[in-house]
Write a protein that holds these residues in place. Structure first.
Motif, PDB file in Angstrom:
ATOM      1  N   UNK A 229     -29.194  27.118 -41.498  1.00  0.00           N
ATOM      2  CA  UNK A 229     -28.041  27.088 -42.387  1.00  0.00           C
ATOM      3  C   UNK A 229     -27.159  28.300 -42.139  1.00  0.00           C
ATOM      4  N   UNK A 230     -25.873  28.052 -42.035  1.00  0.00           N
ATOM      5  CA  UNK A 230     -24.962  29.177 -41.881  1.00  0.00           C
ATOM      6  C   UNK A 230     -24.915  29.750 -40.474  1.00  0.00           C
ATOM      7  N   UNK A 231     -25.638  29.156 -39.536  1.00  0.00           N
ATOM      8  CA  UNK A 231     -25.521  29.632 -38.148  1.00  0.00           C
ATOM      9  C   UNK A 231     -24.698  28.632 -37.365  1.00  0.00           C
ATOM     10  N   UNK A 232     -24.371  28.995 -36.142  1.00  0.00           N
ATOM     11  CA  UNK A 232     -23.586  28.034 -35.364  1.00  0.00           C
ATOM     12  C   UNK A 232     -24.454  26.879 -34.909  1.00  0.00           C
ATOM     13  N   UNK A 233     -25.784  27.004 -35.080  1.00  0.00           N
ATOM     14  CA  UNK A 233     -26.628  25.874 -34.701  1.00  0.00           C
ATOM     15  C   UNK A 233     -26.642  24.815 -35.778  1.00  0.00           C
TER      16      UNK A 233
ATOM     17  N   UNK B 223     -32.582  18.159 -31.437  1.00  0.00           N
ATOM     18  CA  UNK B 223     -33.956  17.697 -31.259  1.00  0.00           C
ATOM     19  C   UNK B 223     -34.851  18.854 -30.887  1.00  0.00           C
ATOM     20  N   UNK B 224     -34.364  19.695 -30.018  1.00  0.00           N
ATOM     21  CA  UNK B 224     -35.179  20.835 -29.610  1.00  0.00           C
ATOM     22  C   UNK B 224     -35.427  21.762 -30.793  1.00  0.00           C
TER      23      UNK B 224
ATOM     24  N   UNK C 140     -29.931  19.298 -28.401  1.00  0.00           N
ATOM     25  CA  UNK C 140     -30.219  20.621 -28.946  1.00  0.00           C
ATOM     26  C   UNK C 140     -30.823  20.531 -30.332  1.00  0.00           C
TER      27      UNK C 140
ATOM     28  N   UNK D 283     -35.480  20.849 -33.886  1.00  0.00           N
ATOM     29  CA  UNK D 283     -36.432  20.183 -34.779  1.00  0.00           C
ATOM     30  C   UNK D 283     -37.858  20.375 -34.262  1.00  0.00           C
TER      31      UNK D 283
ATOM     32  N   UNK E 229     -33.400  22.650 -41.642  1.00  0.00           N
ATOM     33  CA  UNK E 229     -32.111  22.889 -42.282  1.00  0.00           C
ATOM     34  C   UNK E 229     -32.009  24.300 -42.840  1.00  0.00           C
ATOM     35  N   UNK E 230     -33.069  24.777 -43.454  1.00  0.00           N
ATOM     36  CA  UNK E 230     -33.035  26.129 -44.022  1.00  0.00           C
ATOM     37  C   UNK E 230     -32.805  27.180 -42.953  1.00  0.00           C
TER      38      UNK E 230
ATOM     39  N   UNK F 189     -28.173  15.863 -35.659  1.00  0.00           N
ATOM     40  CA  UNK F 189     -29.530  15.333 -35.544  1.00  0.00           C
ATOM     41  C   UNK F 189     -29.930  14.585 -36.820  1.00  0.00           C
TER      42      UNK F 189
END
Lengths: 886, 250
Positions: free
Chosen positions: B162-166, B216-217, B214, B219, B158-159, B173
């Motif tokens: 954060x703040x990205x499009x991912x 999952x990948x 995505x 993670x 999560x860190x 997930x």
């Protein structure tokens, strides 16, 4: 009793404490340890049919695949699910680099496609033969390598054919600026006829690419890469050396124990014990062994600098010529010499060398010990500094970032290892601008000096020069330096794009930004660049709406960029979104109270809003920062004028006119100020000057005011001339503005017939405004008062109508009625219209009182209707409504 | 002004053995490295102590004492000479510590930092159950370690995004793996179905599938990085994972 699981201090959720064990187990199974051929999918999308498994490695799986579209057998590489970090990026990088290389010994890449689940798919030619690893492990020597007795003799280069083909391919790749960085026998394939292919460019990078992660396989990985140094050709030389060593030493490695992982490899390197080839394999020609040892040197400054140097020395060794690798010990050198130059000279040579030999050996040992110590020390320093550096990265990447904390950590990293270029760069990026602009530049220069491939350092230095220090020459130099290092990196493209904006090549700048965005879609800078292209005053592509959109995207990611906030504010103002504009500007000035552009724009916005005191404060500050700016003076003068501080206004206008003599706006402002404050002759003079030539030569409004200046000064002749000119030259539908006062003048001069004829003609035009036409009819006696008022239905129209009715009354000689009308005009409270001021002048009240309190209608419409460039507010002149008075 | 993504940020993971192997590293820096590892993995130690028969208060005190001693006396200093799996190493030193430790009831701490913030030493019902039901303390230790590892990976996941499009992929997930709040018997509820997730995030179900792939990948990568911090080599990482997995399912 149930207590809730404590939540960790960070904002992220961590629910693993309550997860079902099977779910947990699933989460701990990131990858299939080995891919069973029975588990392979049947297809990868419609186009590719899976035939079998060719191999698997840490980063990816290679499948044998049939391309249905082109009807051929190919190989397809996919990243392993849950494999090493960044596998997708690796593959894309690999594809790009391999596509650049065309060489008979480099396996060609056909395409980078997409598998059904979104994973990238690298499609390439199928490699023939067997891997060199298999060959070496099986104990064979690949065809061409001298064995046993044959090794003694100076062999022909063909015998090391396999290695030389490999080295040739790598040398070619280097000439194209690409390093392989994962050379090992597993990545080399040998065909049945001795043909050689190099594969797996997954860790390859451009010579100048600072962004790629570094990896490798321990026994073949150059030691300097473990220390965090940027790789160059010598890293591949090392790997080639180790491969050659293995080829000649029956598969054994230079290091004593087989370092399977990085930790042990690092320890082995630190202890510095490598077994020279000659020790391991005495039958190998000593010169050949020396070449191999030189390629495998731990200290890269002592290795071959280029692969072609290695190749040359290798060929020399095989041909029996002298090699650069070492000075042969005296007996051998003598022996070679004797072979070549005959026995007679041999004894002389031997005796000469004897004396210096022992000294040379001792000294070499000393040097070696010192090198060892130095390398260990460097390792240690770099490892130390990585701790604060990594922590600093974490703080930097947090949302919101903790820049001060990160900066302290990066300073610590620099103290621990002053040669760590990345730490200098990182520290520069944490510095607040503009407060520490110069320090940032220093840090960036230091980083670039330590590592020229770190082009981002140049990029950011260029931006700071451009935006903060206003030094376009220095910015140019930085961006040009970037291009010299690597013209194709997306940051270089951006740098070049910024350069284009400095050179007014706006289309080209956008085009380059597009390339950069395609290369890296996450590049926020692209938005800031585009925003600028759409904002700049002198840009051919100016478009405020698009500019706002770009800055929206940019500011979503970088909310504290002062320049972006300022520019978006400017564009919002253009679009009439004043409240939003002011918010942006407030924020920008909150971050940087001395950002003078924002002060200028916000000052104008405040004027529009009616906050004269606030606007004055802004312009005062702007002028404190930039005392010689004539535009700011002009704007401040306008504010003073509206506040009724006419002397100060006049001073500002005069100063502005003096500082910018080519600019007529201050003169115009001054002329109107003079008119309003009773300096009629001066006003007249200034109007004449303005109307004579230049920007305002054809300005009808000024002509009309010229007339009034003359009229109030008692100079009827000039007034008549001015108004006649106005009637003649004003466009149809606007003639009455000059015709009506002209009519009064003629009547007052006793030329009533002429007056009526002129007015009738002007009023006859159907295009004239209805309310003015009604007044004209009234003047001509054809309409009564009620009819005259018919055309007016709103405050602005009443303002004008009352004024001209006053004119009509004064022409009749009815001073009391005239005064009444003029007062009525004043009562409409419409300072935007010149009639409002003229009425006051008619009433003899000069100089004019300060602006009446702004009501919404009057004030709003009075604001600048036309688009304002930063630095210009025609606040000094009640501007005519555009649809009425062109 | 700072970019939101630092393009050549290497998400570096320093194997803990490298940290300690830097001979001459200041105590401060070693301390920080150890601190971080302890912050993530104190729970398994605590669970181990509980299963060994200590009361909650005792276990809590012991855990604090252990980490304090580890820092002070340099329990981990010898690690570089051995293959480095922090998990096994910690258990070994913990046992040694227990053997030689003589607790005093109220003792002033010599290190200024509490490794484990006292307010986090609450034992949940789930943990209490597991302590009771565990076949052995070692087994419990390993299972808790697995949890802690996954925790750390999820936090990192999560860190980092954060703040990205991912971030969207991560959110989907997380929604997928998290159980709904409370099942009927007080245990975890069922995980959300695809259609529930689709509704919640306003996506089509196909999108949910893609995002899950995505996520999952991502993670997996986060797990790899987290794991790499506590072992000494890539090969060990593989071994560690399969062992932990076995403890959870075996």
């Amino acid at each position: 009793m149930e207590t809730t699981e404590p939540t960790p201090k960070s904002a992220s959720r961590a629910p693993a404490s309550s997860l079902d064990p099977l779910v947990l187990a699933g989460l701990l199974s990131p990858s299939v340890p080995s891919l069973n051929p029975a588990d392979l999918p049947k297809d990868l999308g419609e186009r590719f049919e899976v035939r079998g498994l060719l191999g698997q490695g840490g980063q990816g799986v290679v499948l044998a695949v049939r391309d249905r579209l082109l009807e051929r057998e190919v190989a397809a590489k996919l990243p392993r699910r849950g494999g090493a970090a960044g596998a997708d990026e690796h593959l894309a990088r690999e594809a790009k680099l391999a596509a650049v290389l065309e060489h008979p010994s480099i396996l060609p890449v056909y395409d980078l496609a997409e598998a059904p689940d979104g994973a990238p798919l690298l499609v390439m030619r199928r490699a023939p033969g067997r891997s060199l690893e298999d060959v070496l492990s099986a104990g064979e020597r690949p065809r061409g390598v001298p064995t046993g007795a044959g090794a003694q003799l100076a062999g022909r280069s063909a015998r090391l054919g396999v290695f030389l083909q490999l080295a040739g391919a790598i040398s070619y790749a280097h000439s194209r600026g690409v390093l392989h960085l994962d050379l090992k026998p597993a990545n080399v394939r040998v065909g049945d006829y001795g043909e050689v292919f190099v594969m797996d460019w997954g860790l390859a990078r451009r010579l100048t690419d600072a962004a790629a992660p570094v990896g490798g396989t321990p026994p073949y990985m150059a030691p300097e890469l473990l220390e965090g140094l940027a790789p160059d050709e010598r890293a591949d030389v090392y790997s080639l050396g180790v491969i050659l060593y293995r080829m000649l030493a029956g598969g054994a490695l230079p290091l004593e124990n087989d370092p399977a992982d990085f930790t042990l490899y690092r320890q082995a390197l630190a202890s510095g014990r490598a077994v020279g080839l000659a020790e391991r394999e005495p039958s190998v020609d000593p010169d050949l062994a020396a070449v191999v040892d030189k390629a495998c040197r731990f200290d890269r400054s002592r290795r071959y600098r280029k692969v072609r140097d290695l190749i040359a020395d290798l060929e020399a060794a095989l041909d029996g010529r002298a090699v650069t690798a070492r000075r042969a010990a005296w007996p051998e050198r003598a022996a070679k010499w004797v072979r070549r130059h005959g026995r007679a000279l041999a004894f002389v040579a031997v005796a000469a060398v004897l004396a210096g030999v022992s000294l040379a050996f001792w000294w070499r040992e000393q040097v070696r010990d010192a090198e060892l110590a130095a390398r260990t020390e460097a390792n240690r320093r770099r490892a130390l500094s990585r701790i604060p550096f990594d922590k600093g990265q974490e703080l930097f990447l947090r949302r919101p970032p903790d820049l001060d904390g990160a900066r302290k950590l990066f300073s610590q990293a620099i103290a621990d290892d002053p040669g760590f270029a990345d730490a200098w760069y990182a520290r520069a990026r944490t510095r607040p601008l503009p407060a520490q602009a110069l320090e940032a530049i220093d840090d960036l220069h230091k980083a670039a000096e330590l590592d020229p491939s770190l082009i981002m350092a140049r990029f950011h230095a260029g931006k700071i020069y451009m935006e903060r220090l206003k030094d376009t020459e220095a910015a140019r130099a930085e961006f040009a330096a970037m291009r010299r290092v690597d013209a194709e990196n997306e940051y270089s493209l951006l740098g070049e794009a910024w350069l284009c904006t400095l050179e007014n090549r706006w289309d080209k700048a956008l085009e380059l930004a597009g390339f950069a965005a395609r290369a890296n879609p996450e590049l926020d800078e692209v938005h800031s660049l585009r925003g600028y292209v759409f904002s700049a005053m002198h840009s051919t592509l100016r478009d405020p709406a698009r500019a706002v959109a770009e800055y929206d995207a940019y500011l979503a990611r970088c909310p504290d960029d002062v320049t972006a906030l300022n520019n978006r504010g400017f564009n919002l103002k253009q679009l009439g979104r004043a409240a939003e504009a002011e918010r942006d500007l407030d924020r920008a000035l909150g971050l940087d109270p001395n950002y003078v552009y924002a002060l200028d724009i916000r000052g104008s916005v405040r004027v529009d809003r009616g906050d004269l005191a606030g606007a004055l404060a802004d312009f005062n500050r702007a002028l404190a920062i930039n005392p010689g700016n004539s535009n700011y003076l002009l704007n401040r003068g306008g504010i003073y004028e509206r506040m009724g501080r006419l002397d100060e206004a006049g001073n500002d206008y005069r100063s502005a006119a003096r500082l910018a003599p080519e600019n007529a706006d201050p003169v115009r402002a001054l002329a109107i100020l003079e008119l309003r404050s009773g300096g009629l002759e001066e006003a007249g003079r200034l109007f004449d000057r303005l109307l004579a030539s230049g920007k305002f030569a054809g300005d009808n409004h000024l002509k009309r005011l010229r007339g009034y200046a003359a009229w109030f000064a008692g100079d009827r002749k000039t007034a008549e001339a001015a108004w006649r000119q106005g009637v003649r030259e004003r466009p149809p539908g606007a003639k009455l503005y000059s015709a009506l006062p002209l009519w009064r003048l003629l009547v007052a001069s006793g030329r009533a017939a002429e007056a009526s004829a002129m007015l009738a003609e002007a009023a006859a035009d159907k295009r004239e405004k209805p309310h003015l036409a009604a007044v004209a009819r009234h003047c001509l006696g054809g309409a009564d008062l009620a009819a005259a008022l018919e055309g007016a239905d709103s405050a602005p129209l009443f303002c004008e109508t009352f004024y001209y009715l006053g004119v009509a009354a004064s022409a009749r000689g009815d001073a009391a009625a005239a005064a009444g009308w003029f007062q009525a005009c004043r009562a409409t409270g419409f300072p935007a219209y010149s009639e409002y001021d003229l009425a006051a002048m008619e009433l003899g009240a000069l100089p004019l009182a300060p602006e009446a309190p702004v009501g919404t209608a009057a004030g709003g419409a009075g604001a600048a209707e036309k688009a304002v460039s930063p630095g210009q507010t025609p606040a000094s002149v009640p501007p005519p409504a555009p649809e009425k008075k062109p | 002004m700072p970019e939101s993504r630092w393009t050549h940020a290497r998400f570096a993971t320093t194997a803990w053995t490298e940290v300690l192997a830097a001979r001459g590293a200041s105590t401060e820096q070693s301390a920080r490295a150890i601190e971080e590892l302890c912050r993530k993995y104190w729970k398994p130690a605590y669970a181990y102590l509980r299963r060994k028969g200590r009361s909650r208060e005792e276990a809590a005190d012991l855990v604090q004492d252990y980490f304090a001693a580890a820092l002070e006396k340099g329990f981990f200093d010898g690690a570089e000479r051995e293959r480095g799996r922090f998990r096994t190493y910690m258990l070994a030193t913990l046992n040694r510590f227990l053997y030689s430790h003589r607790p005093a009831s109220r003792r002033a701490r010599t290190t200024p930092i509490d490794m484990v913030p006292p307010d986090e030493l609450n034992e949940s019902a789930r943990l209490a159950r597991d302590i009771q039901g565990a076949a052995s303390a070692e087994e419990l230790y390993c299972r808790e370690w697995a949890r802690a590892l996954v925790n750390a990976a999820l936090v990192r996941l999560q860190e980092e995004n954060r703040g990205t499009r991912r971030e969207r992929y991560v959110q989907v997930f997380m929604a997928h793996i998290e159980p709904a709040a409370g099942g009927a018997d007080g245990g975890p509820g069922a995980a959300a179905s695809y259609s529930e997730i689709a509704t919640r995030f306003n996506l089509s179900e196909t999108d949910v599938t893609n995002y899950l792939h995505r996520g999952r990948r991502l993670y997996d990568e986060a797990l790899r990085r987290e794991l790499r911090n506590s072992v000494g080599s890539d090969r060990e990482a593989e071994e560690e994972l399969s062992e932990l997995r076995r403890y959870l399912t075996g």
